[in-house]
Design a protein around this motif. Structure first.
Motif, PDB file in Angstrom:
ATOM      1  N   ARG A   1       0.856  -1.186   0.000  1.00 25.33           N
ATOM      2  CA  ARG A   1       0.000   0.000   0.000  1.00 25.33           C
ATOM      3  C   ARG A   1       0.892   1.234   0.000  1.00 25.33           C
ATOM      4  O   ARG A   1       1.852   1.316   0.777  1.00 25.33           O
TER       5      ARG A   1
ATOM      6  N   ILE B   1       1.645   4.741   1.125  1.00 20.73           N
ATOM      7  CA  ILE B   1       1.182   5.561   2.243  1.00 20.73           C
ATOM      8  C   ILE B   1       1.669   7.003   2.156  1.00 20.73           C
ATOM      9  O   ILE B   1       1.137   7.879   2.839  1.00 20.73           O
TER      10      ILE B   1
ATOM     11  N   ASN C   1      -0.962   9.478   4.347  1.00 20.35           N
ATOM     12  CA  ASN C   1      -1.758   8.452   5.030  1.00 20.35           C
ATOM     13  C   ASN C   1      -2.537   7.585   4.044  1.00 20.35           C
ATOM     14  O   ASN C   1      -3.652   7.135   4.331  1.00 20.35           O
ATOM     15  N   GLY C   2      -1.957   7.395   2.871  1.00 23.29           N
ATOM     16  CA  GLY C   2      -2.556   6.514   1.882  1.00 23.29           C
ATOM     17  C   GLY C   2      -3.636   7.137   1.018  1.00 23.29           C
ATOM     18  O   GLY C   2      -4.213   6.450   0.162  1.00 23.29           O
ATOM     19  N   ASN C   3      -3.908   8.416   1.180  1.00 21.90           N
ATOM     20  CA  ASN C   3      -4.997   9.073   0.448  1.00 21.90           C
ATOM     21  C   ASN C   3      -4.491  10.304  -0.298  1.00 21.90           C
ATOM     22  O   ASN C   3      -3.621  11.025   0.180  1.00 21.90           O
TER      23      ASN C   3
ATOM     24  N   TYR D   1      -5.669   7.653  -4.970  1.00 22.67           N
ATOM     25  CA  TYR D   1      -5.361   6.612  -4.000  1.00 22.67           C
ATOM     26  C   TYR D   1      -6.310   6.727  -2.815  1.00 22.67           C
ATOM     27  O   TYR D   1      -6.566   7.831  -2.305  1.00 22.67           O
ATOM     28  N   VAL D   2      -6.841   5.593  -2.377  1.00 23.28           N
ATOM     29  CA  VAL D   2      -7.698   5.522  -1.193  1.00 23.28           C
ATOM     30  C   VAL D   2      -7.187   4.384  -0.323  1.00 23.28           C
ATOM     31  O   VAL D   2      -7.080   3.243  -0.784  1.00 23.28           O
ATOM     32  N   ASP D   3      -6.823   4.701   0.911  1.00 23.46           N
ATOM     33  CA  ASP D   3      -6.268   3.704   1.839  1.00 23.46           C
ATOM     34  C   ASP D   3      -5.068   2.986   1.240  1.00 23.46           C
ATOM     35  O   ASP D   3      -4.881   1.781   1.433  1.00 23.46           O
TER      36      ASP D   3
ATOM     37  N   GLN E   1      -7.715   3.626  -6.904  1.00 16.62           N
ATOM     38  CA  GLN E   1      -9.169   3.564  -6.884  1.00 16.62           C
ATOM     39  C   GLN E   1      -9.747   4.394  -8.018  1.00 16.62           C
ATOM     40  O   GLN E   1      -9.245   5.477  -8.328  1.00 16.62           O
TER      41      GLN E   1
ATOM     42  N   ASN F   1     -10.285  -1.104  -5.226  1.00 16.20           N
ATOM     43  CA  ASN F   1      -9.433  -1.572  -4.128  1.00 16.20           C
ATOM     44  C   ASN F   1      -8.072  -2.058  -4.621  1.00 16.20           C
ATOM     45  O   ASN F   1      -7.553  -3.088  -4.184  1.00 16.20           O
TER      46      ASN F   1
END
Length: 333
Positions: free
Chosen positions: A151, A153, A166-168, A184-186, A190, A210
């Motif tokens: 992921r 971040i 923070n991944g977003n 990016y989401v989490d 996306q 996802n």
């Protein structure tokens, strides 16, 4: 002409290394010189980098590994479970450096697999991205390493402007006259993504859920549309790489001089799989002499045509390397 190098660890057994041991005051070291195509050379001045492994393990049973650029500056430092320069089993923290001496990558390995947080840095010293790796992730997102899940971040451009936190966030990167952007989401891709490749000649659109690519399409310079569900598809020999190795073993013939000299060892030959599946641009990375490499190339040329590789739904040239092991001793019964 462009070609796209394949991830060789998926397909081949790595070449045995010829190294030599140099006595030092405290302990012995293994020194290996590597050229730019990944083969080894006995000549230091022609090497792309020098690998040095200290043969005295530490209290954890790990061997210290260091790579050096031709100018003597450190290229990579870390630890390996085995004293094998071509196939190290990485363990613990690994640090890679730009040629100017600035840190390039910090990564953590366990059993030769990426874990925890990997960080990349620009040559100017600013952090580029931080990516968290986990072996338990269910998403096959990203293309950094197909063996691991990760992921994103954190991401920032070369002047420090933060895009992902923070991944977003909204990601946008420019490289070699091309661009790629999306959300990016989490820590996962996306929604709708778009960009260009081949210096802006081709445009692509992709849709993610996802972190998993659901569909994509490329519009080439002629306006033709190429749909795809995988961004990269590697070339494939009919029946797989094991079938190719069987074909080579069954059709390779020793040169007479090589038989007379009882030549044994491993050839390493690279080639390009063209867009039509034919093989081209053969290069001998490791040669055993006495015409053995030429015979290897002759066999590869006789092999059936490959299914070509694809990127963004379009056929591309892909470079491969394969080993051919030669042994003159009688085969075991």
């Amino acid at each position: 002409m462009r070609y796209y190098p394949v991830h060789l660890y998926k397909f081949i057994l790595l070449l045995l290394i010829t190294s030599f041991v140099v006595p030092s005051r405290a302990q012995e070291i293994m020194v290996t010189y590597f050229n730019k195509n990944g083969g080894y050379t006995a000549i230091k001045d022609s090497a792309a980098y020098t690998n040095i492994i200290r043969l005295a393990a530490n209290e954890k049973g790990l061997y210290e590994l260091n790579d050096y650029y031709p100018n003597g500056s450190l290229k990579r430092h870390g630890w390996t479970k085995v004293a094998n320069p071509r196939k190290p089993q990485l363990e613990g923290t690994m640090e890679t450096y730009h040629e100017n001496g600035n840190l390039a990558i910090t990564a953590i390995y366990k059993n030769n697999k990426l874990i925890d947080t990997l960080k990349r840095y620009y040559e100017n010293g600013l952090i580029q991205e931080a990516r968290f790796f986990t072996s338990t992730g269910s998403s096959s997102n990203e293309f950094l390493s197909p063996r691991h899940h990760s992921r994103l971040i954190y991401y920032a451009d070369s002047i420090g402007r933060v895009q992902i936190s923070n991944g977003n966030g909204a990601y946008e990167a420019k490289k070699n006259m091309d661009i790629e952007k999306g959300q990016y989401v989490d820590g996962l891709r996306q929604g709708h993504w778009e960009g260009t490749f081949n210096k802006g000649k081709n445009k692509f659109e992709e849709w993610y859920a996802n972190g998993v690519l659901s569909k994509g399409m490329t519009t080439d310079s002629m306006g033709n549309v190429h749909p795809y569900t995988q961004r990269e598809v590697q070339p494939e020999y009919p029946g797989g790489i094991k079938k190719l190795m069987m074909f080579v073993a069954q059709n390779y013939t020793y040169p007479r001089e090589a038989l007379r000299e009882r030549v044994s060892g491993q050839l390493l030959i690279s080639f390009v799989v063209e867009k039509n599946g034919m093989l081209n641009e053969f290069e001998v990375i490791n040669d055993l002499g006495y015409g053995t490499a030429n015979r290897g190339i002759e066999v590869l040329k006789k092999a059936p045509k490959w299914t070509p590789g694809y990127q963004y739904g379009m056929p591309v040239r892909v470079k491969y390397s394969i080993p051919i092991r030669l042994h003159t001793a009688p085969a075991p019964k």
